[in-house]
Scaffold this motif. Structure first.
Motif, PDB file in Angstrom:
ATOM      1  N   ARG B 119     -21.684   6.767  -7.678  1.00 21.21           N
ATOM      2  CA  ARG B 119     -22.165   8.137  -7.889  1.00 21.21           C
ATOM      3  C   ARG B 119     -21.754   8.639  -9.256  1.00 21.21           C
ATOM      4  NH1 ARG B 119     -20.751  11.365  -2.515  1.00 21.21           N
ATOM      5  NH2 ARG B 119     -21.979  12.903  -3.618  1.00 21.21           N
ATOM      6  N   GLU B 137     -15.103   8.310 -16.113  1.00 19.02           N
ATOM      7  CA  GLU B 137     -15.689   9.455 -16.809  1.00 19.02           C
ATOM      8  C   GLU B 137     -15.255   9.470 -18.283  1.00 19.02           C
ATOM      9  OE1 GLU B 137     -18.399  11.801 -16.455  1.00 19.02           O
ATOM     10  OE2 GLU B 137     -17.526  11.567 -14.465  1.00 19.02           O
ATOM     11  N   TRP B 140     -17.045   6.790 -20.521  1.00 23.97           N
ATOM     12  CA  TRP B 140     -18.502   6.853 -20.686  1.00 23.97           C
ATOM     13  C   TRP B 140     -18.829   7.327 -22.106  1.00 23.97           C
ATOM     14  CZ3 TRP B 140     -20.786   4.110 -17.282  1.00 23.97           C
ATOM     15  CH2 TRP B 140     -22.157   4.202 -17.047  1.00 23.97           C
ATOM     16  N   GLY B 141     -19.702   6.626 -22.751  1.00 26.56           N
ATOM     17  CA  GLY B 141     -20.051   6.982 -24.127  1.00 26.56           C
ATOM     18  C   GLY B 141     -19.226   6.224 -25.164  1.00 26.56           C
ATOM     19  N   LYS B 142     -18.182   5.567 -24.708  1.00 28.62           N
ATOM     20  CA  LYS B 142     -17.331   4.830 -25.656  1.00 28.62           C
ATOM     21  C   LYS B 142     -17.928   3.450 -25.965  1.00 28.62           C
ATOM     22  CE  LYS B 142     -13.885   7.886 -25.396  1.00 28.62           C
ATOM     23  NZ  LYS B 142     -14.085   9.060 -26.261  1.00 28.62           N
ATOM     24  N   PRO B 167     -22.523   1.988 -25.046  1.00 26.19           N
ATOM     25  CA  PRO B 167     -23.512   3.044 -24.815  1.00 26.19           C
ATOM     26  C   PRO B 167     -24.912   2.486 -24.510  1.00 26.19           C
ATOM     27  CG  PRO B 167     -22.206   3.523 -26.764  1.00 26.19           C
ATOM     28  CD  PRO B 167     -21.822   2.151 -26.328  1.00 26.19           C
ATOM     29  N   GLU B 170     -25.163   1.934 -20.853  1.00 25.41           N
ATOM     30  CA  GLU B 170     -25.182   3.235 -20.166  1.00 25.41           C
ATOM     31  C   GLU B 170     -26.568   3.859 -20.237  1.00 25.41           C
ATOM     32  OE1 GLU B 170     -22.283   5.654 -22.116  1.00 25.41           O
ATOM     33  OE2 GLU B 170     -20.644   4.259 -21.741  1.00 25.41           O
ATOM     34  N   GLY B 196     -25.186  -0.721 -16.335  1.00 22.65           N
ATOM     35  CA  GLY B 196     -25.280   0.722 -16.587  1.00 22.65           C
ATOM     36  C   GLY B 196     -25.971   1.448 -15.449  1.00 22.65           C
ATOM     37  N   ASN B 199     -23.766   2.506 -12.901  1.00 18.97           N
ATOM     38  CA  ASN B 199     -22.691   3.385 -13.379  1.00 18.97           C
ATOM     39  C   ASN B 199     -21.345   2.664 -13.444  1.00 18.97           C
ATOM     40  OD1 ASN B 199     -23.967   5.786 -14.090  1.00 18.97           O
ATOM     41  ND2 ASN B 199     -24.139   6.408 -11.953  1.00 18.97           N
TER      42      ASN B 199
END
Lengths: 638, 638
Positions: B119, B137, B140-142, B167, B170, B196, B199
């Motif tokens: 989730r 969390e 994420w984006g790293k 990324p 993701e 991705g 998640n």
């Protein structure tokens, strides 16, 4: 900005991947595909190519209103959503009532195109022309009801309208739908799962502008005339009194119900009695509710006041919910059925697709294909509503056996094997809620529907005894229109309604108050008059029908492009075997006649009689030359 | 628990939807499909049915090690990942070196099956047999590099091994891969995007147990013998000295390079000189690096010490990166190519799939199909490395034009149309990095590879002058094995290597030090001896080959089940046209001979000569009766 009539004039495009938001004009599409479903499906066709899967960021989720939406036209308050279908891989589309559609239009938007995928849970907040993507971390995992409350509080406005998903959509459960106003659903095709795949929890909207009508006096005159017609209509009086649930007990009189996963068409009369519309109204209906600008209205707010399910309450309970959780699963306890329906609203599940896969599992259990070892110890016995309610929860959260069912019966049976494929009652991969034996035209309309497994495209209601026409009544030049057992003329009738429904969906008024239900009610002529007065553009019924045909052909071409064939326009084998009991005992679809009707229908449509692929001439006639070129490039055009 | 030899013995199953974690036994698969890729693909075949799309929660992402992994066998340190392929919809598989594989096995697991969808962003932490799903969390984006640092700090252990996404994964960019050790990649098939879609940011692992070998003395004797052979091998000495990048300049001698999106095979010698292995080694190589237990080793750590790209540094630079970002895009600036490679590692992008779609865009730009209006103002000119680097970023974050390219050239060309489809150099939908004209057998192996567009399955290296065999040398009974222009015997050669590679991937040693590169190096006999000593189970080369054939047939059947046909075993049309310049000028694939070779190959395989669908007799011979039944049910078996 130029003043627009009938339309809000703008399309909102939101790319969740890069957070880009921009406005486009409705104008370039309006003449070609009118609005609502027409514009939705044309954008979908153009932007979502074969090979894009439903949960790809490249898939689009397109919200559309309609030309009449937000005006005073009767029940002009629906919205429609398009996307690639998570069941079929073909075209996906569903619409919903309530109040979301008009609010979106009052905010200035005819359509919203969602593309990409947000990196984190988010929601879209459309505050008139101020549009922003906001964090939805705190909403993730919440039910649709909780989400509505939290958003109204957060945005400080009780009048916002919200279309969103529950945990089912977040978890990419295929049966997930989009919910607004508590239990109004854009139900079929798994659109809630697509929304979840984009990490989009909700679209909240507040609109304070208005929709201009070009010729207000003329428009209102037509509206008044139609209101009068609707209020006097005998068929609609039944809907007003009983909602739609009475249809199930009517259906039992011809063994037309999905009893125990369609094993029979006839349900024990005692069980029918236990779940009849009268009982529902007398014991559970608290007050009447209405979608936007509806003159019928058919909805009740239900509340259970005693017993095991005390205090369960909710709205939008239709005959589908009753057939799905009652007849299909052999549950004759109304409070339990209401509870199942309420759970679906809260979790964001489509009732048809949810009950369909549970019915499949129950039949597999009955046949010994699934055992307690497979079901995490649950006893999947017909009528066991505790198990049904527990399965709804496990499907939503993909727990154990629920994870399998979350894929729908077509895919689940592919995994289980052992002949369980036979019990998957799906069309094009989507669960069916309609039984397909006693009404030949109805069956045919359900089976040919491009979105798979639903009765809201071509299926003609005039066949149903007690609903619309008398036996032998001529309707649209089809003298057998009311003869439910006849194959004659049914291809023509279904084709007619397919085009008509497309027109209705472009305007987005409710199908129930059109000539679908009652042959002398709102017809294409009326819609053309409404359109002309609303927009100031002269439009004839013939032109409208052509647009309807265009929209239907776009959807068909979308499916063809994805590889669908003639076999995808056929029902499950079960419907070629006889009904076991009741007045309709022995009735079945005749496979030879059905195949013949299918060829006849393809020919009528201007499609290849063998494959059902639209012919070049038809596509060009409809101005769909680029579609013809594309199908030719793919080697699909014969 | 029973003591196991060669294997760790356990399979870890993680359901991210409901957070359930459980252990299963490796045993039930080991005899049938050995390990590594074999077990991966068999689980994939059994659990991921047709109609499941790559980004569905029902898709599996399966990490596998291999029978020899973690032992002292030469280079027995790879891991392999399986999933539905996001490019082809068929079978997906890729493997990677570095140190992740052995660590996973020391933690007690031969395989990890990931299913469902979390989730929220999460990572999996495998601390020996203590397994937990943790919140990601903050990750994420790293980039993959940042993620590695953060995880090592968070888990307080510098010795953990991590396989994760950047990324790109993701954002479900199709070219996204799974990265470990900074730039080691399980590259092809878009497995990073699948990760991705679940998640799942990373799998971090720490293992402190050991892999038992049944007959340690015997095993070590074989290992020593093989080490000796490897150290003395002339072909591998070249790899040791130059890594793989020297292959590109070798290829230029026969016009075998993907110059400007394969428009030519021969690159300007000045540009070859500017990017040659010698320059790379002398100017940028800082030190040698090695994957687990590798006796070659072929990797260098590169660092740019001056100029525009000063301080760019990284490892794992292969000839693919050089051909992709150099030859294919006409960039002859080594620091810029190194930078592109490093960016791919950090963002988690496969170099072949990334450069492939950029090359397609550049050719469309050259041909006027795409203009500055389409590319957000970027001038997509050959050799413009600023644009290349910017596109890598925009693809990763799906910004504007990058959002289109994130779909890969096959799908992007489906959206753009206008003949751009011609320039999509893909096989089965996946970008190609190999040119297909001067080496007939090589081309054939690339084209028939079940995962689409790659040279690591059947393509025989012995055809390449200067790499393995002399012209005219007989190899595996094929006297034309070294004759790169001959069609004779190549079907047999490719088929042989397909089975051999499957065996190698079940053990998961590095393909480079096997007989693939040098005909007298590690062969099936050696692998059988290693297997027997490691596991204590007697195994012959013949038996191993049969298992390899079984694995290859499972993958083929997976593709057939998804609808792939003979046409999917054909190269893009470009390769039937002549090379424009260089020593190979005029060389091309002959379409008639190629088709004939394809039929011959199908027949050799025991597949239907017309369609390439495995015959019932072959499937039954391989013990794949249930596969035969399934294909028959689908109407695929002739």
């Amino acid at each position: 900005m130029e003043k627009t009539y009938g339309y809000a004039g703008k399309i909102l495009r939101v790319n969740l991947s890069n957070q880009k938001i921009k406005n486009e004009s409705t104008k370039e599409y309006a003449n070609f595909v009118l609005g609502g479903r027409g514009i939705n499906q044309w954008i979908l066709y153009k932007e979502v190519k074969p090979g894009v899967w439903p949960f790809d960021p490249a898939n689009r989720l397109i919200f559309g209103t309609g030309v009449l939406v937000g005006t005073a036209a009767p029940s002009a308050g629906r919205y429609t959503v398009a996307s690639k279908n998570v069941f079929t891989g073909g075209v996906g589309s569903a619409n919903s009532g309530g109040h979301f559609g008009p609010e979106l239009k009052y905010a200035g938007y005819d359509h919203v195109i969602i593309q990409g995928r947000s990196r984190k849970p988010c929601y879209l907040w459309i505050d008139d022309d101020h549009v922003i993507i906001r964090d939805a971390e705190h909403l993730w995992g919440k039910t649709t009801w909780e989400t509505d409350d939290l958003l109204r509080e957060e945005l400080g406005d009780d009048d916002i309208q919200i279309a969103g998903i529950g945990p089912a959509g977040e978890n990419l459960v295929r049966a997930a739908c989009i919910i607004n106003n508590g239990s109004r659903a854009a139900g079929r095709c798994g659109l809630g799962a697509v929304m979840g795949s984009k990490n989009l929890k909700a679209v909240a909207v507040r609109g304070t502008s208005q929709i201009n009508v070009a010729k207000p006096e003329e428009f209102m005159k037509i509206v008044e005339e139609l209101w009068e017609r609707i209020l006097e209509n005998e068929a609609l009086k039944i809907y007003r009194k009983w909602g739609t649930p009475w249809i199930a007990e009517m259906g039992n009189k011809i063994s037309n119900n999905p009893v125990r996963n369609f094993q029979d068409g006839y349900w024990d009369p005692k069980k029918v009695e236990n779940t009849c519309a009268k009982k529902l109204m007398e014991n559970y209906a608290v007050r009447r509710l209405s979608c936007f600008a509806c003159p019928i209205p058919c909805s009740q707010y239900l509340k259970v006041t005693s017993g095991e399910f005390k205090d369960i309450e909710g709205e939008g309970f239709e005959c589908t919910a009753l057939k799905d959780f009652g007849y299909k699963l052999d549950v004759d306890d109304l409070p339990a059925i209401i509870k199942a329906h309420v759970l679906c609203g809260q979790y964001g599940l489509d009732v048809d697709n949810t009950a369909g896969v549970i019915a499949w599992a129950m039949e597999c259990y009955e046949k010994g294909i699934l055992t307690k070892g497979d079901t995490d110890g649950l006893e999947l016995e017909w009528g066991n509503y505790d198990v049904v309610l527990e399965l709804i929860r496990r499907i939503t959260f993909r727990e154990g056996f629920g994870d399998l069912l979350a894929e729908g019966s077509k895919r689940a049976s592919g995994i289980v094997g052992k002949g369980s494929e036979r019990y998957s009652m799906t069309i094009k991969g989507q669960e069916l809620h309609e039984t397909l034996r006693p009404l030949i035209g109805w069956a045919f309309g359900v089976v040919t529907s491009p979105r798979g497994g639903g009765h809201l495209r071509g299926a003609p209601i005039c066949e149903s005894p007690g609903i619309s026409s008398e036996e032998g009544e001529t309707f649209f030049g089809v003298s057998t229109a009311g003869d439910r057992k006849s194959y004659v003329g049914k291809a023509k009738l279904v084709s007619y309604f397919e085009n008509f429904k497309a027109v209705v969906d472009c305007m987005n008024i409710c199908y129930i108050l059109t000539q679908w239900v009652s042959p002398y009610l709102i017809n294409t002529e009326d819609l053309a008059r409404l359109y002309s007065a609303a927009t100031g553009q002269a439009m004839t019924a013939k032109e409208l029908t052509k647009i309807g045909e265009r929209v239907h052909n776009i959807e068909k071409a979308f499916n063809v492009r994805e590889g669908m064939m003639r076999k995808d326009d056929m029902p499950p084998d079960r419907f070629f075997t006889p009904i076991k009991s009741g007045p309709g005992k022995g009735e079945r679809l005749d496979d030879e006649k059905f195949e013949k009707m299918l060829s006849e229908y393809y020919e009528l449509k201007g499609w290849d009689a063998q494959t059902g692929i639209p012919k070049r001439a038809k596509l060009e006639e409809l101005g769909l030359t680029e579609v013809a070129l594309e199908l030719a490039n793919l080697g699909k055009l014969i």
